[in-house]
Each structure stands twice: as structure tokens, then as C-alpha cells.
Design an enzyme around this catalytic site. Structure first.
Site, PDB file in Angstrom:
ATOM      1  N   GLU A  51      -5.766  -8.059  -1.158  1.00 25.26           N
ATOM      2  CA  GLU A  51      -6.565  -7.870   0.062  1.00 25.26           C
ATOM      3  C   GLU A  51      -7.823  -7.300  -0.598  1.00 25.26           C
ATOM      4  O   GLU A  51      -7.986  -6.673  -1.208  1.00 25.26           O
ATOM      5  CB  GLU A  51      -5.741  -6.651   0.706  1.00 25.26           C
ATOM      6  CG  GLU A  51      -4.633  -6.940   1.473  1.00 25.26           C
ATOM      7  CD  GLU A  51      -3.997  -5.886   2.493  1.00 25.26           C
ATOM      8  OE1 GLU A  51      -4.976  -5.131   3.164  1.00 25.26           O
ATOM      9  OE2 GLU A  51      -2.656  -5.703   2.535  1.00 25.26           O
ATOM     10  N   GLU A 106       0.960  -1.221   0.047  1.00 24.62           N
ATOM     11  CA  GLU A 106      -0.085  -0.091  -0.090  1.00 24.62           C
ATOM     12  C   GLU A 106       0.724   1.282   0.055  1.00 24.62           C
ATOM     13  O   GLU A 106       0.655   2.188   0.921  1.00 24.62           O
ATOM     14  CB  GLU A 106      -0.904   0.001   1.010  1.00 24.62           C
ATOM     15  CG  GLU A 106      -2.067  -1.177   1.240  1.00 24.62           C
ATOM     16  CD  GLU A 106      -3.049  -0.810   1.891  1.00 24.62           C
ATOM     17  OE1 GLU A 106      -2.861  -0.341   3.102  1.00 24.62           O
ATOM     18  OE2 GLU A 106      -4.304  -1.554   1.972  1.00 24.62           O
TER      19      GLU A 106
HETATM   20  C1  BG6 Z   1      -4.650  -2.810   4.555  1.00 26.16           C
HETATM   21  C2  BG6 Z   1      -3.307  -3.193   5.078  1.00 26.16           C
HETATM   22  O1  BG6 Z   1      -4.671  -1.397   4.740  1.00 26.16           O
HETATM   23  O2  BG6 Z   1      -5.657  -3.113   5.291  1.00 26.16           O
HETATM   24  C3  BG6 Z   1      -3.505  -4.468   6.315  1.00 26.16           C
HETATM   25  O3  BG6 Z   1      -2.526  -3.642   4.240  1.00 26.16           O
HETATM   26  C4  BG6 Z   1      -4.476  -4.067   7.213  1.00 26.16           C
HETATM   27  O4  BG6 Z   1      -2.020  -4.212   6.867  1.00 26.16           O
HETATM   28  C5  BG6 Z   1      -5.846  -4.141   6.256  1.00 26.16           C
HETATM   29  O5  BG6 Z   1      -4.665  -4.786   8.070  1.00 26.16           O
HETATM   30  C6  BG6 Z   1      -7.334  -3.992   6.896  1.00 26.16           C
HETATM   31  O6  BG6 Z   1      -7.022  -2.909   7.816  1.00 26.16           O
HETATM   32  P1  BG6 Z   1      -7.494  -2.887   9.334  1.00 26.16           P
HETATM   33  O7  BG6 Z   1      -7.007  -1.579   9.812  1.00 26.16           O
HETATM   34  O8  BG6 Z   1      -9.040  -3.403   9.445  1.00 26.16           O
HETATM   35  O9  BG6 Z   1      -6.864  -4.050   9.739  1.00 26.16           O
END
Ligand code: BG6
Length: 478
Positions: A377, A180
């Protein structure tokens, strides 16, 4: 539309959010180790007094213990294999390999751990997909060097990346250089090690840090390809599908600009190998004087020689913009801001759930870049209730994922080249933005609460069996 036989179904995690064992076997501290847990995490980190000290009398630090994957990785990967994973995206903790970050030779004990993780994946025919740097740079590089705004980090990173590429070139085909990378526009602490006390308020530092990361990434890509031209080394950014609140040209233009700045800027450099035409305008809008940035002609040549092979991206939600001030402020989208979209429901954390936005994202990225895409993701952070029989009836998660997979299938029909799908937090882990355990994404439940209490026992949620079927039917049975 049918997914190809080679489609990489799997799941994704990051070292700092699940491994724990934060100081085991020579590991140094990382930025994630200095981040307090709890809903106020971002507020605390953005406070002018925050200076990366660990204050155990004041805060808890959930990343220190994670879900103790360090001691459970065999059990965890076995469960991934049981779901039929074809790929597992994880990151290597830089400070396990170079505890301070500026050493010239690596910590063998750290490498030995990842030797085992990778071999365990290969044992089950799971393709390891490695993020070289996922929000866990060595803390020492922040405290002593000031984070990524310092050019010295380019060589440290390249040295680290070379160690990994040399060691795993025959075992790992898929890589990503930085997680990211574009998130630094709104929150540079995790990826660049920049907070107000070391310069995050001056956007010049953020752009300089980006430039240093672009050069470091390009050098790593070039080196990887010199070892084996078939290695697939990707960029990784957040994609935020962004809508205008209404058809007012003022809002439309502001939306277009926000898309350029957030969704395209980093990808343009990493995929096309050069800064985009709107760079000067972007600098100006952020009060940055281009002449203050150290960007040499050699650097620009390096960028051209180290273009990535694919775009990895995260997609959780869309955003809606209004420059005219119309619309109600979005509640949960702390990082990207924006306003509430009246057509969308939000997660318990206020993230706008928008599967159509994923189809939009895929078409937009593929249309602009024409390189393969990899959704590395996606997922729903939710509060899960564990039943007495140790199951979790997470139909809401199944519904979220199902709709996003349907959107992927539509995008395939649109002609998009999509390599794979690794939903986030395939096993419950510590949240990045809040440090909470209770914001769960997994197919596998981990018995652990926000204070670190629990047995860490793993159990299968309803979504576990569902995802297993999805993979077995190659996306046919949703
Ligand atoms: C992304 C990241 O921003 O989203 C992860 O690459 C992160 O590391 C994921 O865990 C989800 O966000 P959060 O804040 O719900 O964990």
C-alpha cells in the site's frame, strides 16, 4: 536501478471498501459494516457509547455499497489488466465465507464469488495477492465473543484460513495473514474489534488480542507451508518512518522507542518467531502486566513454527516525534499523532508526504529482517475533479507516486530485496479512516459521492495512462 523482470507491479484494495453487496448471498455483517461514514468516523467509534449497533436513522454506512465491485469486478479487473498489472492485492471478506465467524462449514456462495475474482485475475495473468483478514472481521465475533482478545478466535480464524488455503493453493501463491496488524496500538477497532465499550482502553486486551492474532497467523502460515512449501505467506503492517524533532537525546530516545513499539514489535514476532527483548518494557509503558497475558509455552512454539516468508507493508507518510513538547502538533495524522515536520508538505488530509522516508523504511526493514519486502500500500488520498470529458488531471498523484517509485529504485541500489509494489486504492473506494469517497487514491475514477449518490461509472484518470507506461517500461519511464 532496474527493477527485476519478476517485479510485481499492481494495485491494492480491500473487500469492505469496494465490494458493497454487504448482505448479498448469505454474507454476514462485518465490523466495517457498522462504521459510520464521514470525517468523524474515528471520533464516533472511539466514543464510550459506541457499541457496534447500526443506526441508519443517524448515520450513513458507505461500506454497505462500496463501489459495488461485487457486480463490477469483471469490468474493474479488465481495467487493471489494461494498465498491465502483474499483481492485484485484494482481501477476502471473512463474513462472506463464515457469516458469523464461528460456523464449522463455509458459505459456498461466498467462495463462489472469490472463485470468479481469482479466475478473472488469472485470465489476464495477474497474480492474485490475498489478504485473509483486512479490517473486516465478522461483527458477530465482536458482539458475542468480544473480538480478538478472546482466544476462541484463533480456531475460528484458522478454520477460515484453511478453507481459503485448501481451495486456492494452486491458484494463489501470495498471501498475507492480517492487514496492518500493528495499527491496533493506536486504533484497535478495525483489526481487533476493540472499542472503549468492549475493552480498548485497557491495553492488556490489545496485547492479548495481538498474541491471539500472532498464534492464528503462525498456524495459518504453518498450514499453508504444509500444503505447498512454495506458498509465500507474509505479514502486513504499517511502517511509519519516524524522525526525532531534534538532536536532543531525550527526543532521540523517545523516537527509537516509538519505532521499536510500532514498527518492530509485530514484525519481530511474525518474522523472527519470537517476542523481542523490549517486550517487557513495552508492556510496562502501556500499563500492562505481562503476567495478566495468557501466553503458553505451546503458543511460543507455534510462533517459531509459523514464521512468515516476507514482509508486506503500507507506507503513506512519516511521523516526527518530540517528547520535550517542542514543535507544532501534526494536524492530520490522527492515528499516529506526532508533530509537524517543517521540511515536508502534507496531503489535503494532513499526511506528511515523504518519499525519502520510503527509502529509509525499505533499508530499515531489510536491514533488520533480511526477508523480501513487498510494498502493498502506498498512495495519495486527494480530492479529484472530474472534467466534462470524464478525465481527471491528477498530476499531483503522478508526482507522489513517481517520487516514491524513484525512492524504491534507490533502495534497490542500496541492496534491498523488494518483490513488488501495489499502490493503494487502484480504483477509487471508500476510505478506511473517514468512510469518505472523496478521499480518492485511484487510477480509475468512480462516480460516487460521500452520500452514496452517483452512477458508479468508471473512468480513467491521467494517472491511468501514466502507470500503464511505468509498468510497460518496468519502472524506467516515470
Ligand atoms: C491503510 C489501510 O491504513 O490505509 C486501508 O490498510 C486504507 O484499508 C488505507 O484505506 C488508506 O487510508 P484511508 O483512511 O485514507 O482510507
Amino acid at each position: 536501478m532496474a527493477f527485476s523482470e519478476k517485479f510485481l507491479w499492481g494495485g491494492a484494495t480491500a473487500a469492505n471498501q469496494l465490494e458493497g453487496a454487504y448482505d448479498a448471498e448469505g454474507k454476514g455483517l462485518s465490523v466495517a459494516d457498522a462504521m459510520p461514514g464521514g470525517k468523524d468516523r474515528i471520533k464516533i467509534i472511539n466514543h464510550p457509547d459506541f457499541n457496534w449497533d447500526i443506526e441508519e436513522d443517524k448515520y450513513i454506512y458507505p461500506n454497505h455499497d462500496g463501489i459495488d465491485h461485487f457486480h463490477h469486478f469483471k469490468e474493474d479487473i479488465k481495467l487493471f489488466a489494461e494498465m498491465g498489472f502483474k499483481a492485484y492485492r485484494f482481501s477476502i471478506a471473512w463474513s462472506r465465507i463464515f457469516p458469523k465467524g464461528d460456523e464449522s462449514s463455509p458459505n459456498e456462495l461466498g467462495l463462489a464469488f472469490y472463485d470468479q475474482v481469482i479466475d478473472e485475475c488469472l485470465k489476464y495473468n495477474i497474480e492474485p495477492v490475498v489478504t485473509i483478514s483486512h479490517y473486516e472481521m465478522p461483527l458477530y465475533l465482536v458482539k458475542e465473543y468480544g473480538g480478538w482478545k478472546n482466544r476462541a478466535l484463533i480456531d475460528f480464524y484458522v478454520n477460515y484460513a484453511k478453507v481459503l488455503l485448501n481451495r486456492y493453493q494452486d491458484k494463489v501463491k501470495y498471501w498475507m495473514t492480517f492487514n496492518e496488524i500493528n495499527s491496533a496500538l493506536f486504533f484497535p477497532a478495525l483489526g481487533q474489534g476493540l472499542v472503549p465499550s468492549n475493552g480498548s482502553d485497557d491495553k492488556t486486551n490489545i496485547f492479548q488480542a495481538w498474541h491471539n492474532q500472532f498464534v492464528a497467523s503462525a498456524k495459518a502460515v504453518k498450514y499453508g507451508h504444509s500444503l505447498d512449501k512454495d506458498l509465500m505467506i507474509g505479514s502486513m503492517s504499517v511502517y511509519s518512518t519516524t524522525y526525532s524533532f531534534d538532536s536532543n537525546p531525550i527526543n532521540q530516545l523517545a523516537t527509537q522507542q516509538s519505532i521499536q513499539d510500532f514498527n518492530y514489535f509485530c514484525n519481530d514476532v511474525q518474522v523472527r518467531g519470537e517476542y523481542p527483548a523490549f517486550t517487557e518494557r513495552f508492556h510496562k509503558d502501556q500499563n500492562v502486566k505481562s503476567s495478566d497475558l495468557e501466553i503458553s509455552s505451546e503458543d511460543l512454539q507455534v510462533l517459531k513454527e509459523g514464521k512468515v516468508d516476507y514482509i508486506g507493508f503500507s507506507y503513506y507518510m512519516s511521523a516526527t516525534k518530540s517528547k520535550t513538547g517542542d514543535g507544532a502538533k501534526a494536524s492530520g495524522n490522527m492515528i499516529m499523532g506526532g508533530i509537524k515536520n517543517p521540511f515536508l508538505k502534507e496531503s489535503e488530509w494532513g499526511w506528511a508526504v515523504d518519499p525519502d522516508g520510503l527509502r529509509y523504511a525499505l533499508n530499515d526493514l531489510y536491514g533488520r529482517y533480511q526477508v523480501p519486502l513487498f510494498i502493498v500500500e502506498n498512495g495519495l488520498g486527494a480530492i479529484d475533479k472530474i472534467e466534462e470529458d470524464e478525465t481527471v488531471q491528477d498530476d499531483y498523484r503522478i508526482d507522489y507516486l513517481k517520487k516514491h517509485i524513484q525512492a524504491m529504485s534507490e533502495a534497490l541500489e542500496d541492496g534491498v530485496d523488494l518483490m513488488g509494489y501495489t499502490p493503494w486504492g487502484c480504483i477509487d473506494l471508500v476510505s478506511a479512516s473517514t468512510g469518505e469517497m472523496s478521499k480518492r487514491y485511484g487510477f480509475i475514477y468512480v462516480d460516487l459521492d460521500d452520500e452514496g449518490n452517483g452512477t458508479k461509472k468508471r473512468s480513467k484518470k491521467k494517472s491511468f495512462e501514466w502507470y500503464k507506461e511505468v509498468i510497460a517500461s518496468n519502472g524506467e519511464k516515470l
